[in-house]
Design an enzyme around this catalytic site. Structure first.
Site, PDB file in Angstrom:
ATOM      1  N   ALA A   1      27.469  52.283  29.593  1.00  0.00           N
ATOM      2  CA  ALA A   1      27.409  52.992  31.264  1.00  0.00           C
ATOM      3  C   ALA A   1      26.040  53.036  31.694  1.00  0.00           C
ATOM      4  CB  ALA A   1      28.917  53.401  31.592  1.00  0.00           C
ATOM      5  N   CYS A   2      24.903  54.143  30.336  1.00  0.00           N
ATOM      6  CA  CYS A   2      24.993  55.128  30.993  1.00  0.00           C
ATOM      7  C   CYS A   2      22.820  54.770  30.891  1.00  0.00           C
ATOM      8  CB  CYS A   2      23.982  56.556  29.310  1.00  0.00           C
ATOM      9  SG  CYS A   2      24.825  55.237  28.179  1.00  0.00           S
ATOM     10  N   GLY A   3      23.034  53.145  30.846  1.00  0.00           N
ATOM     11  CA  GLY A   3      21.895  52.539  30.550  1.00  0.00           C
ATOM     12  C   GLY A   3      21.496  52.096  29.205  1.00  0.00           C
TER      13      GLY A   3
END
Length: 183
Positions: free
Chosen positions: A159-161
């Site tokens: 989710a943080c990339g």
């Protein structure tokens, strides 16, 4: 599905506050398809990601998340712990893994785990760096020493990339482990 050893089994799902929580909806649907009886227990923080109503609608059972709900007599974590054929904690956050490793029972997910004699499956999901932090790695080893089955996270886009370890295992992998624990 052949040899449906999940039919009429009581699967308790402990749901923690991680972004992978949305994947639990499909896991519940898969369990319901094979006629398992699913009951969800959530941390209070998990209710900020997905409402209990979503899991209640999918499971067709009351969702438990408030340790101090006095709307009826049962002591929730004890009755669920006794009812469980298997207890699956998904997504298991670093916080919950730490609490379990240290015997903390300060919410319904951890209290139910401490109270049950059923097999416990822990499915970690978190940021790559968190997953590989020495404390988390040590806590996972402690859980293994308690007899908990760990369904390791996989590598993927987080989710943080970042691409790395910490993605929740595929539901098919989790379902296979549930079946294995019920053999």
């Amino acid at each position: 599905m052949q040899n449906n050893n999940l039919k009429n089994k009581n699967i308790i799902i402990g749901i923690c506050a991680g972004i992978a929580i949305y994947k639990v909806c499909d896991l519940i649907r898969e369990l319901i398809k094979v006629e398992a009886n699913v009951t969800c227990v959530m941390t209070k923080d998990a209710t900020k990601f997905v409402t209990p109503l979503m899991f209640q609608s999918l499971s067709k059972n009351k969702v438990v998340y408030d340790m101090f709900d006095t709307s009826y007599f049962e002591i929730e974590h004890i009755s669920l712990a006794q009812k469980a054929d298997v207890y699956v904690i998904v997504p298991a956050t670093a916080n919950t893994i730490s609490k379990l490793a240290n015997g903390m029972a300060d919410n319904l997910v951890t209290s139910t785990a401490i109270a049950t004699t059923a097999k416990i499956i822990v499915c970690p999901a978190m940021n790559h760096n968190m997953y590989h932090h020495k404390a988390v790695e040590n806590n996972i080893q402690v859980l293994k020493s308690y007899g908990y089955k760990i369904v390791d996270s996989k590598q993927g886009l987080l989710a943080c990339g970042v691409v790395g370890d910490g993605c929740l295992a595929d539901n098919s992998t989790i379902l296979e482990e549930i079946k294995n624990q019920l053999k």
